[in-house]
Scaffold this motif. Sequence first.
Motif, PDB file in Angstrom:
ATOM      1  N   GLU A  13       0.847  -1.194   0.000  1.00 43.38           N
ATOM      2  CA  GLU A  13       0.000   0.000   0.000  1.00 43.38           C
ATOM      3  C   GLU A  13       0.877   1.235   0.000  1.00 43.38           C
ATOM      4  N   ASN A  14       0.891   1.924  -1.133  1.00 42.67           N
ATOM      5  CA  ASN A  14       1.611   3.182  -1.254  1.00 42.67           C
ATOM      6  C   ASN A  14       3.046   3.087  -0.716  1.00 42.67           C
ATOM      7  N   VAL A  15       3.739   2.050  -1.132  1.00 42.94           N
ATOM      8  CA  VAL A  15       5.060   1.758  -0.569  1.00 42.94           C
ATOM      9  C   VAL A  15       6.133   2.688  -1.132  1.00 42.94           C
ATOM     10  N   GLU A  16       6.987   3.102  -0.211  1.00 43.86           N
ATOM     11  CA  GLU A  16       8.085   3.996  -0.587  1.00 43.86           C
ATOM     12  C   GLU A  16       9.368   3.455   0.057  1.00 43.86           C
ATOM     13  N   VAL A  17      10.440   3.373  -0.732  1.00 42.15           N
ATOM     14  CA  VAL A  17      11.751   3.018  -0.175  1.00 42.15           C
ATOM     15  C   VAL A  17      12.750   4.070  -0.639  1.00 42.15           C
ATOM     16  N   HIS A  18      13.177   4.895   0.294  1.00 38.85           N
ATOM     17  CA  HIS A  18      14.174   5.924  -0.013  1.00 38.85           C
ATOM     18  C   HIS A  18      15.469   5.560   0.701  1.00 38.85           C
ATOM     19  N   PHE A  19      16.578   5.618  -0.027  1.00 40.77           N
ATOM     20  CA  PHE A  19      17.884   5.347   0.578  1.00 40.77           C
ATOM     21  C   PHE A  19      18.644   6.660   0.724  1.00 40.77           C
ATOM     22  N   GLU A  20      19.204   6.871   1.905  1.00 36.93           N
ATOM     23  CA  GLU A  20      20.068   8.034   2.066  1.00 36.93           C
ATOM     24  C   GLU A  20      21.468   7.646   1.641  1.00 36.93           C
ATOM     25  N   GLU A  21      22.036   8.389   0.731  1.00 32.40           N
ATOM     26  CA  GLU A  21      23.380   8.053   0.246  1.00 32.40           C
ATOM     27  C   GLU A  21      24.431   8.474   1.249  1.00 32.40           C
ATOM     28  N   GLN A  22      25.434   7.613   1.414  1.00 31.53           N
ATOM     29  CA  GLN A  22      26.566   7.955   2.286  1.00 31.53           C
ATOM     30  C   GLN A  22      27.258   9.197   1.730  1.00 31.53           C
ATOM     31  N   LYS A  23      27.586  10.103   2.641  1.00 31.35           N
ATOM     32  CA  LYS A  23      28.311  11.302   2.201  1.00 31.35           C
ATOM     33  C   LYS A  23      29.811  11.039   2.261  1.00 31.35           C
ATOM     34  N   GLY A  24      30.543  11.740   1.438  1.00 25.99           N
ATOM     35  CA  GLY A  24      32.001  11.636   1.486  1.00 25.99           C
ATOM     36  C   GLY A  24      32.541  12.345   2.725  1.00 25.99           C
ATOM     37  N   LYS A  59      13.331  -2.407  -9.345  1.00 25.38           N
ATOM     38  CA  LYS A  59      12.696  -3.733  -9.370  1.00 25.38           C
ATOM     39  C   LYS A  59      13.122  -4.586  -8.178  1.00 25.38           C
ATOM     40  N   THR A  60      14.442  -4.661  -7.972  1.00 28.30           N
ATOM     41  CA  THR A  60      14.945  -5.491  -6.869  1.00 28.30           C
ATOM     42  C   THR A  60      14.443  -4.953  -5.533  1.00 28.30           C
ATOM     43  N   THR A  61      14.504  -3.632  -5.391  1.00 27.81           N
ATOM     44  CA  THR A  61      14.079  -3.037  -4.119  1.00 27.81           C
ATOM     45  C   THR A  61      12.594  -3.322  -3.878  1.00 27.81           C
ATOM     46  N   LEU A  62      11.762  -3.174  -4.913  1.00 24.85           N
ATOM     47  CA  LEU A  62      10.333  -3.449  -4.739  1.00 24.85           C
ATOM     48  C   LEU A  62      10.099  -4.940  -4.457  1.00 24.85           C
ATOM     49  N   GLY A  63      10.830  -5.798  -5.191  1.00 19.45           N
ATOM     50  CA  GLY A  63      10.703  -7.251  -4.968  1.00 19.45           C
ATOM     51  C   GLY A  63      11.042  -7.601  -3.528  1.00 19.45           C
ATOM     52  N   LYS A  64      12.172  -7.098  -3.053  1.00 24.00           N
ATOM     53  CA  LYS A  64      12.602  -7.409  -1.679  1.00 24.00           C
ATOM     54  C   LYS A  64      11.625  -6.834  -0.659  1.00 24.00           C
ATOM     55  N   THR A  65      11.082  -5.670  -0.969  1.00 27.12           N
ATOM     56  CA  THR A  65      10.128  -5.063  -0.035  1.00 27.12           C
ATOM     57  C   THR A  65       8.862  -5.912   0.033  1.00 27.12           C
ATOM     58  N   SER A  66       8.468  -6.498  -1.106  1.00 20.18           N
ATOM     59  CA  SER A  66       7.218  -7.266  -1.080  1.00 20.18           C
ATOM     60  C   SER A  66       7.368  -8.591  -0.347  1.00 20.18           C
ATOM     61  N   ILE A  67       8.596  -9.074  -0.167  1.00 24.04           N
ATOM     62  CA  ILE A  67       8.740 -10.305   0.631  1.00 24.04           C
ATOM     63  C   ILE A  67       9.366 -10.014   2.002  1.00 24.04           C
ATOM     64  N   GLY A  68       9.328  -8.753   2.409  1.00 23.50           N
ATOM     65  CA  GLY A  68       9.749  -8.422   3.771  1.00 23.50           C
ATOM     66  C   GLY A  68      11.247  -8.460   4.002  1.00 23.50           C
ATOM     67  N   VAL A 114      11.634 -10.826 -11.187  1.00 18.90           N
ATOM     68  CA  VAL A 114      12.203  -9.555 -11.607  1.00 18.90           C
ATOM     69  C   VAL A 114      13.029  -9.809 -12.856  1.00 18.90           C
ATOM     70  N   SER A 115      12.798  -9.021 -13.904  1.00 19.63           N
ATOM     71  CA  SER A 115      13.567  -9.214 -15.122  1.00 19.63           C
ATOM     72  C   SER A 115      13.735  -7.894 -15.852  1.00 19.63           C
ATOM     73  N   HIS A 116      14.924  -7.684 -16.446  1.00 15.63           N
ATOM     74  CA  HIS A 116      15.078  -6.469 -17.250  1.00 15.63           C
ATOM     75  C   HIS A 116      14.658  -6.771 -18.683  1.00 15.63           C
ATOM     76  N   ASP A 117      14.276  -8.012 -18.941  1.00 15.69           N
ATOM     77  CA  ASP A 117      13.979  -8.437 -20.313  1.00 15.69           C
ATOM     78  C   ASP A 117      12.486  -8.702 -20.483  1.00 15.69           C
ATOM     79  N   LEU A 118      11.862  -7.874 -21.309  1.00 15.43           N
ATOM     80  CA  LEU A 118      10.412  -7.965 -21.466  1.00 15.43           C
ATOM     81  C   LEU A 118       9.975  -9.282 -22.111  1.00 15.43           C
ATOM     82  N   SER A 119      10.804  -9.847 -22.994  1.00 15.57           N
ATOM     83  CA  SER A 119      10.335 -11.088 -23.614  1.00 15.57           C
ATOM     84  C   SER A 119      10.382 -12.255 -22.630  1.00 15.57           C
ATOM     85  N   ASN A 120      11.377 -12.281 -21.732  1.00 17.84           N
ATOM     86  CA  ASN A 120      11.365 -13.310 -20.675  1.00 17.84           C
ATOM     87  C   ASN A 120      10.172 -13.114 -19.752  1.00 17.84           C
TER      88      ASN A 120
END
Length: 363
Positions: A11-22, A59-68, A225-231
Amino acid sequence: MSSDEPLISLENVEVHFEEQKGMFEFFGEPDVVRAVDGVSLDIEENDVVCLVGESGCGKTTLGKTSIGLQRPTGGRVKYKGQDIWDAKDKKGNVEIPYKEIRRSLQIIHQDPGSSLNPNRRVMKILEAPLRRWHKQMSAGDRREQVLTMLERVGMTPPDDYAGRYPHQLSGGEKQRVALVRALLMDPDVILADEAISALDVSLRVEMMDLMLELQDQFDTSFVAVSHDLSNARYFAAHGGGRIGVMYLGQLVEVGPAEEIINNPKHPYTKVLRWATPNLKDEEAGEPPVRKIDIPDPKNPPSGCRFHTRCPEAREACRQEKPAQYEIDDDHKAACFREVSDHEYWESPEITDEEETTPAASSD
Ligand SMILES: Nc1ncnc2c1ncn2[C@@H]1O[C@H](COP(=O)(O)OP(=O)(O)O)[C@@H](O)[C@H]1O
Ligand code: SF4
Ligand SMILES: [Mg+2]
């Protein structure tokens, strides 16, 4: 908890990553990568959902989020109506313990080699989940079940394979062992993250067929998860499932596999189709985009995130974020062109000369 709850609901899922600063950037606002933004999706029992999109679209982030496996920074992820992270944090009235949720939601990775312990034989690797989840099972029954499963995925004679170390297996065989290991947990959902991308082309169809056959026998749902639409098309269509198209952290179109391929609605889905050699129309000419460059997910365009590249973009697309508009049962697209009376139709076209890419508000 009612039985008509979806297996997984996002439900309205959001995953934001804070990038490490130099070293010299301690001060000021951290950069935030908006990997997933405002995604809602249900996964049912015995379902197949393929997430497609360009590399880095989330894709990976959403996939991982959907399986906790990834905690969202906003929105909710529920398993049979139970909020997964409330269960993990023991917050509120937990009806399904986290341990049970963890067992039910499994993953197979793109590179099975790195997820299989190189120092253990296949039998030992596959006995581990049974030891953990079926403590009362006898050693003999455990071995029996592992051998039966190896045979079922075509690794015969199973005794031979059970005695091998991972380095003595081919890529396809390692992937089968990873699949067996996931299935031995008796899961409800398996996330297959680019699980067949690393295999030789000739083995891909075989592996997808095997996954679908087992899906049916074990009543498991797949999020692939796939970057290939035909697969994705092959897997989703043969599994009677859906394709979800992602662009810059958002789900821009979702629908039954053949609908997405033959009747794509979102201009970005049309681009993906154009870019997929065996799906593109013979007479297809130039790519249906104004710009090739993908915007930075740290600073995504305002309104519709595709507006900087979309050939149909108008001023309204820069201002407002499109909702998911229903086209048919199960088929939705996030584009104003699906709304016949939207102000989009009255607003001026965006031309490349005047194009700027203002940052998104916190939409
Ligand atoms: N743990 C992390 N920390 C910071 N950024 C991340 C992390 N995981 C993913 N990202 C970023 O989030 C975006 C989406 O990544 P990902 O979900 O892996 O995309 P895809 O699987 O579609 O290639 C990318 O910009 C990626 O660099
Ligand atoms: S909302 Fe506008 S910019 Fe976005 S996909 Fe539709 S037409 Fe293109
Ligand atoms: Mg990925």
